[in-house]
Enzyme design. Structure first.
Site, PDB file in Angstrom:
ATOM      1  N   GLU A 119      26.725  39.380  62.053  1.00  0.00           N
ATOM      2  CA  GLU A 119      28.179  39.220  62.147  1.00  0.00           C
ATOM      3  C   GLU A 119      28.739  38.599  60.871  1.00  0.00           C
ATOM      4  OE1 GLU A 119      31.565  36.842  64.803  1.00  0.00           O
ATOM      5  OE2 GLU A 119      29.475  36.881  65.464  1.00  0.00           O
ATOM      6  N   GLU A 137      33.682  25.382  56.817  1.00  0.00           N
ATOM      7  CA  GLU A 137      33.101  24.057  56.989  1.00  0.00           C
ATOM      8  C   GLU A 137      31.799  24.111  57.786  1.00  0.00           C
ATOM      9  OE1 GLU A 137      37.119  23.951  55.761  1.00  0.00           O
ATOM     10  OE2 GLU A 137      36.290  24.870  57.568  1.00  0.00           O
TER      11      GLU A 137
END
Length: 380
Positions: free
Chosen positions: A243, A368
């Site tokens: 993905e 992040e």
């Protein structure tokens, strides 16, 4: 630099995809953007063209080709065209592997033919109003009722949420199991208690239907459990590398395309009596973006090859995802700036790319979180 990872067959497939986009997608795209959803007819057209389920075995109606490079070509061409509304990448590269690797023989025969023909549009429902990347926060529950699961909860930001006929839902089946007490249940269109909320109004990717989903006492048959009971965490982690790689593939393709557009624009556009391209600052901007794209492309092509050979790990997929999507965001911003006022006009490709691409650093795991995965692997 000439790319070396594709063969003649891949380039022939690229030509097929471009023809499909030119005939079946781009002429209708403005209408889909205004409607907030693509036509179901284009999904059927993609199925007829063999663009859906290329890795699905032929016996279920797929292409039977597990060479990821074909998926990469498909992703690149859709990204270059700015055709994010038809979420083929989500369908093929994210949901497809769940169905081919986890489904039982009966489930495959029930779901995969429609998956490949375009009659069955798919979605995966993980994110909730109070839980995004943190799987431990998922509150949607599925209670064992003997011959069925009783599903209750809600999901949000679900791509293909309006059109989806088959939704893989991440639900809590073991109350005390934390992230490891989750299972994958397949909810199908028409099940009582399964409702769709509004088609969410996003700042970009307007043609891509993104919806809220609600489940109130939905009776999900036991035969719709996908994979192992309480095994969703492992299943989800297993498929994340592909993905994230697919998101990175799209990101670099967009960045390269925007650089091409902007290079042409600064050659033609004049300021102070001469083309913008004659200004040193403009040349430096183009030089920096071209170099960043070339370096990123080299790393990403290596990741594509590694993935095809089964050697791409979570760390390098995370590196590719965060770096490529941040590059896309940076290039889109700089290219818009170089277009001046025209870059702010929605009719210009660079303007749409600016808003469409902003989600890239968020979904599939934020930048992040990608850095946390990488850092943890190096410092633990």
């Amino acid at each position: 630099m000439r790319r070396q990872i594709f063969d003649a067959e891949h380039e022939a497939f690229r030509a097929t995809v471009r023809t499909f986009l030119g005939k079946e997608v781009l002429p209708h795209y403005e209408r889909w953007e205004k409607a907030g959803v693509v036509s179901r007819d284009v999904w059927l057209a993609a199925g007829r063209q063999g663009l859906l389920g290329p890795a699905v075995p032929e016996e279920y109606g797929g292409g039977g080709n597990t060479d990821y490079r074909y998926s990469a070509v498909l992703t690149e061409e859709f990204a270059r065209a700015g055709a994010s509304g038809l979420a083929i990448g989500l369908h093929n590269d994210v949901i497809g592997p769940y169905l081919t690797s986890l489904a039982t023989e009966e489930q495959k025969r029930r779901w995969l033919p429609g998956f490949c023909s375009g009659e069955t549009v798919t979605a995966i429902a993980m994110t909730e109003p109070g839980a995004g990347s943190d799987l431990q926060g998922i509150r949607t529950t599925a209670e064992d009722q003997g011959d069925h699961w009783l599903l209750n909860g809600s999901k949000t930001f679900i791509s293909n949420g309006i059109l989806a006929d088959l939704v893989i839902v991440v639900a809590r089946t073991a109350p005390e199991g934390g992230a490891k007490g989750l299972s994958l249940l397949v909810v199908e269109r028409g099940m009582a208690g399964f409702e769709r909320g509004r088609n969410l109004d996003k700042i970009g990717q307007k043609a891509q239907d993104t919806a809220e989903l609600f489940f109130q006492d939905v009776r999900v048959p036991k035969e719709n459990l996908l994979g192992r009971l309480d095994g969703a965490f492992v299943h989800l982690m297993t498929n994340l590398a592909q993905e994230r790689l697919s998101i990175a593939v799209a990101a670099v393709a967009v960045a390269e395309h925007l650089l091409e557009i902007t290079t042409r624009y600064v050659k033609e556009r004049e300021a102070f009596g001469r083309p913008l391209a004659k200004l040193q600052h403009i040349r430096f901007e183009i030089a920096e973006m071209a170099t960043e794209c070339a370096v990123t492309r080299t790393f990403l092509d290596r990741c594509i090859v590694d993935h095809g050979e089964g050697r791409l790990d979570a760390v390098h997929a995370s590196m590719a995802k965060w770096w490529a999507t941040e590059l896309q965001k940076r290039v889109a911003d700089r290219c818009l700036q170089l277009h001046g006022g025209y870059g702010y006009m929605a009719e210009y490709r660079v303007a749409r790319a600016f808003t469409d691409g902003r989600i890239q650093t968020i979904y599939g795991g934020t930048t992040e979180i990608m850095k946390e995965i990488i850092g943890r692997s190096l410092l633990s």
